[in-house]
Design a protein around this motif. Structure first.
Motif, PDB file in Angstrom:
ATOM      1  N   ALA A 220       0.924  -1.160   0.028  1.00 32.67           N
ATOM      2  CA  ALA A 220       0.045  -0.082   0.048  1.00 32.67           C
ATOM      3  C   ALA A 220       0.828   1.369   0.108  1.00 32.67           C
ATOM      4  CB  ALA A 220      -0.856  -0.022   1.116  1.00 32.67           C
ATOM      5  N   GLY A 221       2.074   1.119   0.190  1.00 35.98           N
ATOM      6  CA  GLY A 221       3.138   2.309   0.139  1.00 35.98           C
ATOM      7  C   GLY A 221       4.367   2.064  -0.597  1.00 35.98           C
ATOM      8  N   GLY A 222       5.258   3.000  -0.574  1.00 34.71           N
ATOM      9  CA  GLY A 222       6.907   2.781  -0.759  1.00 34.71           C
ATOM     10  C   GLY A 222       6.782   2.793  -2.407  1.00 34.71           C
ATOM     11  N   GLU A 225       4.490   0.332  -4.165  1.00 34.10           N
ATOM     12  CA  GLU A 225       3.382   0.507  -4.133  1.00 34.10           C
ATOM     13  C   GLU A 225       2.361  -0.093  -5.227  1.00 34.10           C
ATOM     14  OE1 GLU A 225      -0.499   4.068  -3.375  1.00 34.10           O
ATOM     15  OE2 GLU A 225       1.890   4.568  -3.492  1.00 34.10           O
ATOM     16  N   GLU A 315       1.562  16.939  -4.903  1.00 35.85           N
ATOM     17  CA  GLU A 315       2.104  15.920  -4.354  1.00 35.85           C
ATOM     18  C   GLU A 315       3.377  14.916  -5.033  1.00 35.85           C
ATOM     19  OE1 GLU A 315      -1.365  13.312  -4.464  1.00 35.85           O
ATOM     20  OE2 GLU A 315      -1.922  13.897  -2.413  1.00 35.85           O
ATOM     21  N   ARG A 317       3.083  14.140  -8.168  1.00 37.82           N
ATOM     22  CA  ARG A 317       2.757  12.642  -8.768  1.00 37.82           C
ATOM     23  C   ARG A 317       2.066  12.911 -10.076  1.00 37.82           C
ATOM     24  NH1 ARG A 317      -0.285   9.606  -3.924  1.00 37.82           N
ATOM     25  NH2 ARG A 317      -0.398   7.924  -5.507  1.00 37.82           N
ATOM     26  N   HIS A 323      -3.552   7.510  -9.749  1.00 43.38           N
ATOM     27  CA  HIS A 323      -3.870   8.471  -8.837  1.00 43.38           C
ATOM     28  C   HIS A 323      -4.690   9.765  -9.500  1.00 43.38           C
ATOM     29  CE1 HIS A 323      -3.986  10.666  -5.114  1.00 43.38           C
ATOM     30  NE2 HIS A 323      -3.068  11.361  -5.315  1.00 43.38           N
TER      31      HIS A 323
END
Length: 449
Positions: A220-222, A225, A315, A317, A323
């Motif tokens: 869910a992260g890193g 992800e 962010e 991103r 996203h």
């Protein structure tokens, strides 16, 4: 000044503006003055160079360009106001004509801009809203009391397999292929909380201290992800939370009361207050949902894309397409709500008083951990006060609309929400309704009695 509007799309218009020379002249005079202070001409002091010399040395083109750049925003705003446009973004402006020389000609320009679409709202008083009763049951009070007991419980190690609700100290290792991509040791996790890896609850259930198991999970992260990993988890200890007895001693430990009877009476009042707040929140949410369902709202794509870009850029991103899709949906929904509520506020002739605005700003400053005066100054310097007025007006619009609706509970009784939505005589609607929302959210974590 003359202006005309052409509708290009339901959410986009083209504004054509013509400004005669006399209206542009104050900006031209200011341009001459500004340029006179910048240029050096032999025989003239700075700031005293006459216009005819500036025309010779600098050129009329520089003068009129300065004047147009200075005045264009004002003329656009004036024309938009005269045409009753409600812009939702920055315009794309094209200057089509400028005065050819001093004393004659006109300024003409076009501006394409996305605007709030016209939508037709349903009859507010025809909307039906039903909320749950505020009757407080013994089970409600017991649930509140047990939540309070949880806060004063103690963790005790157990010699049995882990079960739902137990606290397990775990070591985790995630591997993708032959590469270990993440690991943690000695962290405490409550089975059933669901706030770590998907599948962790199932993997830990039935595991005793010292045992290890492996499961697959999407990270869910890193930097990995979204990738699937093989996760190895080891339970180093299993603990359960033992709750204190619900008695007078506990009442004295956990509250200002001397007896359990006094504590439970106070908890009953808390539950009643929360249920009343929940009624207001439910009524507000239902009204918004039913209005959205009854109206087709075209959404300006440019305004959505601008917000998405701003969000993703903040962010870092911009290249994250997954996203981007999530943010685009959120931005679209938020803009739909804004368009609907702005239209509702306008149709109900909602006005925001200075006291309402100040109260909202003071409440908001606390959320940001800032002093109210500093918070208000920051917003003012950033030109954000009008946006805050809009926020208050939207919240108030829902409250005012709810006054026109007969809200009933499940048993058909009319519900009095005046504590949260105000009245036409005593209008404290906007902040009261926001407070109800906040209280309902905080109810998930019961305060110490």
């Amino acid at each position: 000044m003359k202006s005309a509007v052409e509708t290009l799309e339901p959410t986009k218009v083209k504004l054509t503006v013509e400004v005669d020379y006399d209206e542009l002249k104050p900006s031209i005079d200011h341009a001459y003055k500004h340029i006179a202070e910048q240029v050096s001409v032999p025989g003239f002091r700075k700031g005293k160079v006459p216009p005819r010399i500036i025309d010779q040395r600098v050129g009329w083109g520089a003068v009129v360009e300065h004047a147009v750049n200075e005045s264009l925003g004002g003329f656009y705003g004036q024309a938009a106001a005269e045409q009753k446009l409600r812009p939702l973004g920055q315009p794309s402006v094209e200057v089509t004509e400028i005065p050819a020389k001093a004393g004659e000609g006109q300024l003409a320009f076009t501006a394409e801009v996305e605007v709030r679409p016209e939508i037709e709202l349903p009859a507010i008083d025809a909307i039906e809203i039903a909320v749950e009763s505020t009757e407080v049951t013994d089970a409600d009070v017991t649930e509140r009391l047990d939540a309070l007991r949880e806060r004063f419980g103690t963790l005790v190690g157990v010699e049995r397999p882990a079960a739902d609700g137990d606290y397990v100290v775990i070591d985790l290792k995630a591997v993708i292929g032959d590469q270990e991509v993440d690991s943690v040791s000695g962290i405490s996790y409550q089975i059933g909380s669901g706030n770590m890896l998907e599948g962790l609850d199932e993997a830990l259930t039935g595991l005793s201290a010292g045992e290890t198991t492996t499961f697959k999970a999407t990270l869910a992260g890193g930097e990995h992800e979204g990738e699937e990993a093989d996760v190895t988890v080891t339970a180093t200890s299993v603990k359960q939370r033992d709750l204190p007895e619900a008695d007078d001693d506990f009442a004295q430990l956990a509250s200002e009361f001397d007896t359990l009877e006094e504590l439970t009476a106070d908890l009953r009042e808390q539950v009643s207050s929360i249920k009343k707040s929940n009624q207001a929140v439910t009524a507000r949410d239902q009204l918004l949902e039913k209005l959205l369902a009854a109206v087709e709202i075209p959404v300006p794509s440019g305004a959505v894309e601008a917000e998405v870009h701003r969000h993703l850029e903040s962010e870092d991103r911009l290249e994250d397409d997954t996203h981007r899709a999530e943010v685009t949906k959120d931005a679209t929904d938020a803009l739909k709500n804004q368009i609907l509520l702005d239209t509702l506020a306008e149709s109900l002739e909602v006005k925001v008083g200075q006291g309402e605005l100040v109260e909202y700003l003071v409440q908001s400053s606390r959320q940001y951990g800032m002093e109210p005066q500093q918070f208000i100054q920051t917003l003012d310097q950033g030109g954000q006060i009008p946006a805050m007025v809009g926020e208050v007006a939207r919240s108030k619009a829902l409250a005012v609309a709810l006054r026109k609706i007969e809200v009933k509970d499940g048993e058909g009784n009319v519900v009095d929400l005046s504590e949260f939505i105000g009245s036409d005589e005593a209008d404290t609607a906007a902040q009261a309704l926001e407070n109800a929302v906040a209280e309902a959210a905080e109810a998930e974590e019961p305060a110490q009695a």
